[in-house]
Design an enzyme around this catalytic site. Structure first.
Site, mmCIF file in Angstrom:
data_model
loop_
_atom_site.group_PDB
_atom_site.id
_atom_site.type_symbol
_atom_site.label_atom_id
_atom_site.label_comp_id
_atom_site.label_asym_id
_atom_site.label_seq_id
_atom_site.Cartn_x
_atom_site.Cartn_y
_atom_site.Cartn_z
ATOM 1 N N TRP A 1 -12.403 -5.714 -16.815
ATOM 2 C CA TRP A 1 -13.311 -6.402 -17.348
ATOM 3 C C TRP A 1 -14.651 -6.846 -16.498
ATOM 4 O O TRP A 1 -15.634 -7.336 -16.629
ATOM 5 C CB TRP A 1 -12.894 -8.211 -17.511
ATOM 6 C CG TRP A 1 -11.730 -8.107 -18.574
ATOM 7 C CD1 TRP A 1 -11.760 -7.762 -19.629
ATOM 8 C CD2 TRP A 1 -10.438 -8.184 -18.066
ATOM 9 N NE1 TRP A 1 -10.401 -7.788 -20.317
ATOM 10 C CE2 TRP A 1 -9.625 -7.900 -19.283
ATOM 11 C CE3 TRP A 1 -9.821 -8.341 -17.004
ATOM 12 C CZ2 TRP A 1 -8.296 -8.082 -19.151
ATOM 13 C CZ3 TRP A 1 -8.343 -8.456 -16.663
ATOM 14 C CH2 TRP A 1 -7.500 -8.228 -18.138
ATOM 15 N N GLU B 1 -13.076 -3.027 11.073
ATOM 16 C CA GLU B 1 -13.034 -2.239 9.772
ATOM 17 C C GLU B 1 -14.168 -2.611 8.665
ATOM 18 O O GLU B 1 -14.925 -1.826 8.223
ATOM 19 C CB GLU B 1 -11.725 -2.163 9.149
ATOM 20 C CG GLU B 1 -11.767 -1.426 7.766
ATOM 21 C CD GLU B 1 -10.170 -1.660 7.280
ATOM 22 O OE1 GLU B 1 -9.222 -2.056 7.906
ATOM 23 O OE2 GLU B 1 -9.826 -1.232 6.207
ATOM 24 N N ASP C 1 -8.058 -9.426 3.779
ATOM 25 C CA ASP C 1 -8.226 -8.369 4.628
ATOM 26 C C ASP C 1 -9.379 -8.286 5.739
ATOM 27 O O ASP C 1 -10.057 -7.239 5.688
ATOM 28 C CB ASP C 1 -7.914 -6.965 3.986
ATOM 29 C CG ASP C 1 -7.608 -5.931 4.629
ATOM 30 O OD1 ASP C 1 -6.963 -6.180 5.561
ATOM 31 O OD2 ASP C 1 -7.744 -4.661 4.355
ATOM 32 N N GLU D 1 0.892 -1.200 -0.015
ATOM 33 C CA GLU D 1 0.024 -0.068 -0.087
ATOM 34 C C GLU D 1 0.861 1.321 0.119
ATOM 35 O O GLU D 1 0.711 2.134 0.895
ATOM 36 C CB GLU D 1 -1.085 0.061 1.052
ATOM 37 C CG GLU D 1 -1.766 -1.204 0.977
ATOM 38 C CD GLU D 1 -3.028 -1.316 2.180
ATOM 39 O OE1 GLU D 1 -2.784 -0.823 3.145
ATOM 40 O OE2 GLU D 1 -3.948 -2.087 1.899
ATOM 41 N N GLU E 1 -22.836 -11.483 8.944
ATOM 42 C CA GLU E 1 -22.382 -12.041 7.700
ATOM 43 C C GLU E 1 -23.834 -12.111 6.854
ATOM 44 O O GLU E 1 -23.702 -11.976 5.833
ATOM 45 C CB GLU E 1 -22.072 -13.531 7.880
ATOM 46 C CG GLU E 1 -21.544 -14.157 6.605
ATOM 47 C CD GLU E 1 -20.946 -15.673 7.237
ATOM 48 O OE1 GLU E 1 -21.378 -16.246 7.733
ATOM 49 O OE2 GLU E 1 -19.990 -15.910 6.192
ATOM 50 N N ARG F 1 5.494 -7.843 8.796
ATOM 51 C CA ARG F 1 4.087 -7.998 8.332
ATOM 52 C C ARG F 1 4.167 -8.619 6.971
ATOM 53 O O ARG F 1 4.930 -8.173 6.087
ATOM 54 C CB ARG F 1 3.157 -6.757 8.371
ATOM 55 C CG ARG F 1 2.880 -6.225 9.690
ATOM 56 C CD ARG F 1 2.092 -5.095 9.699
ATOM 57 N NE ARG F 1 0.605 -5.244 9.660
ATOM 58 C CZ ARG F 1 -0.148 -4.785 8.972
ATOM 59 N NH1 ARG F 1 0.469 -4.064 7.992
ATOM 60 N NH2 ARG F 1 -1.486 -4.980 9.067
ATOM 61 N N GLU G 1 -2.249 -12.251 12.713
ATOM 62 C CA GLU G 1 -2.806 -10.714 13.121
ATOM 63 C C GLU G 1 -4.282 -10.965 12.921
ATOM 64 O O GLU G 1 -4.737 -11.145 11.869
ATOM 65 C CB GLU G 1 -1.948 -9.818 12.247
ATOM 66 C CG GLU G 1 -2.530 -8.719 12.280
ATOM 67 C CD GLU G 1 -1.964 -7.355 11.299
ATOM 68 O OE1 GLU G 1 -0.787 -7.676 10.999
ATOM 69 O OE2 GLU G 1 -2.824 -6.689 10.812
HETATM 70 C C1 GCV Z 1 -2.846 0.133 8.130
HETATM 71 C C2 GCV Z 1 -6.143 -2.379 4.990
HETATM 72 C C3 GCV Z 1 -6.700 -1.032 5.536
HETATM 73 C C4 GCV Z 1 -5.541 -0.030 5.866
HETATM 74 C C5 GCV Z 1 -4.471 -0.778 6.728
HETATM 75 C C6 GCV Z 1 -3.896 -1.880 5.954
HETATM 76 C C7 GCV Z 1 -2.907 -2.700 6.787
HETATM 77 O O1 GCV Z 1 -5.883 -2.093 3.682
HETATM 78 O O2 GCV Z 1 -7.794 -0.668 4.849
HETATM 79 O O3 GCV Z 1 -6.099 0.826 6.503
HETATM 80 O O4 GCV Z 1 -3.321 0.080 6.838
HETATM 81 O O5 GCV Z 1 -4.931 -2.959 6.105
HETATM 82 O O6 GCV Z 1 -3.395 -3.814 7.342
HETATM 83 O O7 GCV Z 1 -1.747 -2.337 6.809
#
Ligand code: GCV
Length: 685
Positions: A547, A395, A367, A288, A517, A321, A389
């Protein structure tokens, strides 16, 4: 009960002065003058000031209560020390023993850390352990960590706390470290009270200001770390992989460059000199848009080992990570399926990491979705230290606007049998064994989780989201714990005088993960959320290819083909039997079907329903369940204080609104895509 600065928060906290009362009633004596013993004394004194019935309260005939490490006990009570010694044999530094000896109830441990854990256990569970038997307790997972995603300033790209739904950071404000540390101390107490022993202090996305925590804010970091260390918690800093460039003035962050390596050695030396309670670093690299070793054509082992070398003289550890993927890639492509990324990057490096490196693996390959398969790295990596983790923050599970008790999800992950065929895994290969370090006899192992707290008066945005923090700590301590039992315990501690409320909260939360869910994304397909902030439905919100949508819904079917035979090949990352089970559309568990397979809407699930009918049924059912949650709460809401009732009622109303929105959008989308009517004739807009 009145709130006090000491308990600072609200009526919705599990750690309350009144839970200390039974101990106070037995005139507890704490031996030793270490920092953790001091913490225990402070807890007792503060509670006594608030709730104790007065000094000298031991009732005739009741046992006295003694808390002492074995070493301290031996100085003053050699007979008792000798008697209890056999029970301590083989017990780790965080373990403790409870027993009764010659009229004294004794909590003892080899190390003060164990004593502190035992003390908080007495607060949680009361004195019933002193029933004449001798009991030993110790944590299963050596590492039990919490990750803060806190930024130094609210101007950070994602605000004060990235994915924070509970107000602002308790650590930082306006680019500086908060000087009033009472909340920090309370947080240390909350974490210690459920057995957490490590914490990272800042967001894994380390931008310019946070990079300078290492330099410009070192004294503050040292103070914070001391507060946590006083509660048996080691502090870690998230570091910026490009720090040698950003604050070191070098032209590169290449992990094999001698100058870069030297920079990290010196920076770490300076840091540990001033922050003796530091545990090490947490790193997000090449993910990211964060920098990492790929820029220099190096591997993640090169990057992690460089930091490990710098930390080694100080006994420090690198948490590195595995959430490494290209966020701009096309997920449809066989070579770049995001689900494959972590395993593809890290599995070939198994065995190449230094022994003070720990790979931090998200529980699933994507995620923190409401449902994902377990990451194949868990049980895959054999010669590397691993922590799993989790995310407490919610989220993708309602962002604390929705009540969603996540412990059942975590428990299912912990119980997943990775089916290691390896003879070196004699004691089991469930994820809970892997994170205990048992499966592959790893020296370091455990769990980490993204925190869900902020400066909100209830700590968490939804007062009941505290249950997730509590349950995380207790599951990390003992992954064999039962989520329902933990929920009952949390509820009893949080609403001690309100049995009706306790029962209602348990009724509402127990099944709330599955309810969530049902009204959101079906059968493991995930996402379908608004991009960016990730709240609320947007069925085609994430489009990852030229696509179409990532879930590949069209008029004929839905789901992602991740098979080896015809798809992205992700199923091949699993050990047998899972590789074959997931590869087979007939054997794949229903709840993950659309994660692994693209199927026609008329495909019949193991449940006997078609995929399309399952989508309709679960979405109607999910909303009905939220309606029942609202009704259950209304039966008891007037028993709690007005502010709490209002907060919870407001959140439940939003959950119901949102659940209806999800139901209508999902059902309408798939009704139109498939052209298939609901077999039960319900209205779909
Ligand atoms: C801390 C997801 C979240 C991000 C987060 C990322 C990560 O993409 O949307 O906000 O960033 O996970 O775990 O590093």
């Amino acid at each position: 009960m009145a709130t006090t600065p000491w308990f600072s928060t609200s009526d919705s906290c599990w750690l309350r002065p009144q839970h200390v009362l039974p101990l106070l009633g037995h005139g507890p004596q704490v031996l030793g003058d270490g920092r953790l013993q001091t913490t225990i004394r402070e807890e007792l004194a503060a509670a006594a000031a608030e709730v104790a019935p007065g000094p000298g309260t031991t009732k005739p005939g009741e046992h006295a209560l003694l808390l002492a490490t074995h070493e301290d006990l031996a100085l003053t009570h050699p007979g008792m020390a000798a008697a209890v010694e056999p029970a301590l044999v083989g017990l780790g530094p965080e373990g403790y023993v409870t027993t009764t000896h010659a009229g004294t109830d004794l909590l003892t441990a080899a190390d003060a850390r164990g004593l502190l854990h035992g003390f908080y256990a007495l607060l949680r569970d009361g004195l019933a352990v002193f029933d004449g038997s001798t009991r030993r307790e110790e944590p299963t997972c050596p590492v039990r960590m919490v990750n803060q995603w806190d930024n130094l300033s609210a101007d950070a790209p994602m605000g004060s706390v990235e994915r924070g739904y509970s107000g602002d950071s308790i650590f930082y404000a306006d680019g500086a470290v908060v000087q009033d540390r009472r909340r920090v101390k309370d947080y240390a107490r909350l974490l210690a009270s459920v057995g957490i022993n490590a914490l990272s202090l800042n967001n894994v996305n380390v931008h310019g200001p946070e990079t300078r925590l290492m330099t410009d804010h070192v004294q503050d970091v040292a103070d914070l770390a001391r507060t946590f260390a006083d509660h048996g918690i080691a502090t870690y800093l998230s570091i910026n992989y490009a720090a040698p460039i950003e604050i070191g003035g070098l032209g590169t962050a290449d992990p094999l460059d001698p100058q870069v390596r030297q920079w990290w050695v010196q920076a770490s030396e300076a840091l540990f000199a001033q922050v003796p309670d530091l545990g090490g670093y947490l790193v997000k690299a090449d993910s990211e848009n964060r920098p990492g070793p790929f820029t220099y054509g190096r591997t993640h082992a090169d990057g992690a080992n460089m930091l490990a070398e710098a930390l080694r003289p100080h006994g420090g550890t690198v948490f590195w990570r595995c959430f490494v993927y290209d966020c701009r890639q096309d997920w449809r492509d066989r070579r770049t399926d995001r689900a494959r990324a972590a395993y593809d990057h890290f599995m070939p490096l198994d065995g190449e990491f230094a022994d003070n490196v720990v790979l931090q693996v998200k529980n699933g390959p994507m995620d923190f979705q409401v449902r994902e398969p377990v990451s194949p790295l868990l049980g895959g990596l054999e010669r590397t230290n691993v922590v799993m983790e989790l995310q407490i923050a919610q989220e993708y599970t309602g962002q604390q606007k929705h009540a969603c008790y996540l412990a059942p999800q975590w428990k299912q992950v912990l119980d997943f049998d990775t089916r290691s065929a390896d003879p070196r895994a004699p004691s089991g290969a469930a994820v809970r064994d892997v994170v205990a370090g048992r499966t592959f006899a790893r020296p370091v192992a455990g769990v980490a989780a993204v925190s869900n707290i902020g400066d909100d008066v209830y700590w968490t945005g939804h007062p009941w989201a505290q249950a997730n923090l509590y349950a995380y700590g207790r599951l990390a301590w003992d992954p064999a714990s039962d989520p329902d039992d933990l929920l009952h315990r949390w509820s009893r501690l949080t609403y001690p005088d309100l049995p009706d409320v306790q029962r209602a909260v348990v009724d509402i939360l127990a099944g709330s993960w599955l309810t969530y869910e049902r009204y959101t994304s079906p059968l493991g397909v995930g996402w379908m959320v608004e991009p960016g902030h990730h709240y609320g439905p947007s069925i085609e919100g994430y489009e990852y290819s030229a696509w179409g949508t990532y879930h590949f819904a069209d008029r004929d079917g839905v789901g992602v083909d991740r098979t080896v035979a015809t798809g992205t090949g992700y199923t091949g990352q699993y050990r047998e039997p899972w590789a074959s089970v997931y590869e087979s559309v007939d054997r794949c568990p229903d709840e993950l079907l659309l994660f692994f397979h693209h199927v026609p809407y008329g495909h019949e699930l193991a449940s006997g329903r078609t995929v399309i009918q399952h989508i309709y049924d679960t979405h109607f059912q999910g909303v009905e369940e939220v309606q029942a949650m609202v009704a259950r709460w209304e039966q008891v809401a007037d028993q709690v204080d007005g502010a709490l009732a209002e907060r919870v009622s407001g959140r439940l109303a939003e959950q119901l609104r949102s659940a209806r929105e999800w139901r209508d959008q999902v059902n309408t989308y798939f009704r139109r895509a498939s052209g298939v009517d609901d077999a039960r004739g319900r209205t779909i807009y």
